[in-house]
Design an enzyme around this catalytic site. Sequence first.
Site, mmCIF file in Angstrom:
data_model
loop_
_atom_site.group_PDB
_atom_site.id
_atom_site.type_symbol
_atom_site.label_atom_id
_atom_site.label_comp_id
_atom_site.label_asym_id
_atom_site.label_seq_id
_atom_site.Cartn_x
_atom_site.Cartn_y
_atom_site.Cartn_z
ATOM 1 N N ARG A 92 20.381 48.442 63.144
ATOM 2 C CA ARG A 92 21.327 48.771 64.473
ATOM 3 C C ARG A 92 20.654 48.600 65.803
ATOM 4 O O ARG A 92 19.792 49.570 65.905
ATOM 5 C CB ARG A 92 22.185 49.779 64.250
ATOM 6 N N PRO A 149 34.187 48.623 66.920
ATOM 7 C CA PRO A 149 34.839 49.700 66.613
ATOM 8 C C PRO A 149 34.274 51.077 66.196
ATOM 9 O O PRO A 149 33.312 51.149 65.280
ATOM 10 C CB PRO A 149 35.684 49.221 64.982
ATOM 11 N N GLU A 150 34.602 51.903 66.824
ATOM 12 C CA GLU A 150 34.251 53.348 66.550
ATOM 13 C C GLU A 150 35.505 54.645 66.491
ATOM 14 O O GLU A 150 36.643 53.880 66.473
ATOM 15 C CB GLU A 150 33.282 53.946 67.556
ATOM 16 N N LYS A 198 36.495 56.197 60.782
ATOM 17 C CA LYS A 198 36.816 54.970 60.972
ATOM 18 C C LYS A 198 37.575 54.152 59.939
ATOM 19 O O LYS A 198 37.706 52.845 60.158
ATOM 20 C CB LYS A 198 35.331 54.135 61.122
#
Length: 266
Positions: free
Chosen positions: A250, A2-3, A51
């Site tokens: 990340r 999800p971006e 988001k």
Amino acid sequence: MPEGDTVWQAAKRLDDSLAGRVLVRSDLRVPRFATADLTGRTVLDVTARGKHLLTRIEGGLTLHSHLRMDGSWRVFEPGQRWNGGPAHQIRAILANADRAAVGYRLPVLELLRTAEEERAVGHLGPDLLGPDWDPDAALANLLKDPDRALGEALLDQRNLAGVGNVYKSELCFLLGVTPWLPVGRLPADRAARLVGLARELLEYNRERPVRTTTGRRGEELYVYGRRRRPCRRCRTPIRVAEQGDGSRERPTYWCPVCQPGPTPNS
């Protein structure tokens, strides 16, 4: 993953299915709001803010949710089998006579007054896909801490809202710099191009089922997820390393030839 574009698509699906219709079922499966009953109320709209998802409901209420890494909203027709995961992962159900919106694995779910939405999203920078988009403010936010690594600055939603780990890696590739380059060392012409390019990529993908930064089918991304595979420009193997601010690491991808500059090993 999800971006900003993925969340925009989720908001559109929910808005198309819920807005203007009366809820005949509501079930918020989080302890704090488990007794809240929204049945009989009309859903006014569903909108994305970075988001975050904001479902506005008659009576001055907003259901705020955030997908983070694993969350999702699925929409089902009457009689259709729900298939977003096991039942114990359901966190929210909003249903009208024609559709049921089911939220799975939502790490953030809260019911608040619409007048208090800023408490949930007021910290966000300009939204790349929102009406508040302001490229000058976004760039100024990014440059406030010139020593911060570019990749970390792009992920900080207080600077600009909507960039996630995929776009972070792809943007840095398109700019020809490593994600570890201090923002203050980004050449002026590339800094000016950065925020516009970010918006261009998210706008290009917001209605596409498959995200692409290359525009080529079957070769959708330049570097993200392509560890040890040849760079699409120079054929050098793509590298990957963890990048984070200490709270969360990340995986970050880059080409060591097309993106000169500091790296974790330099």
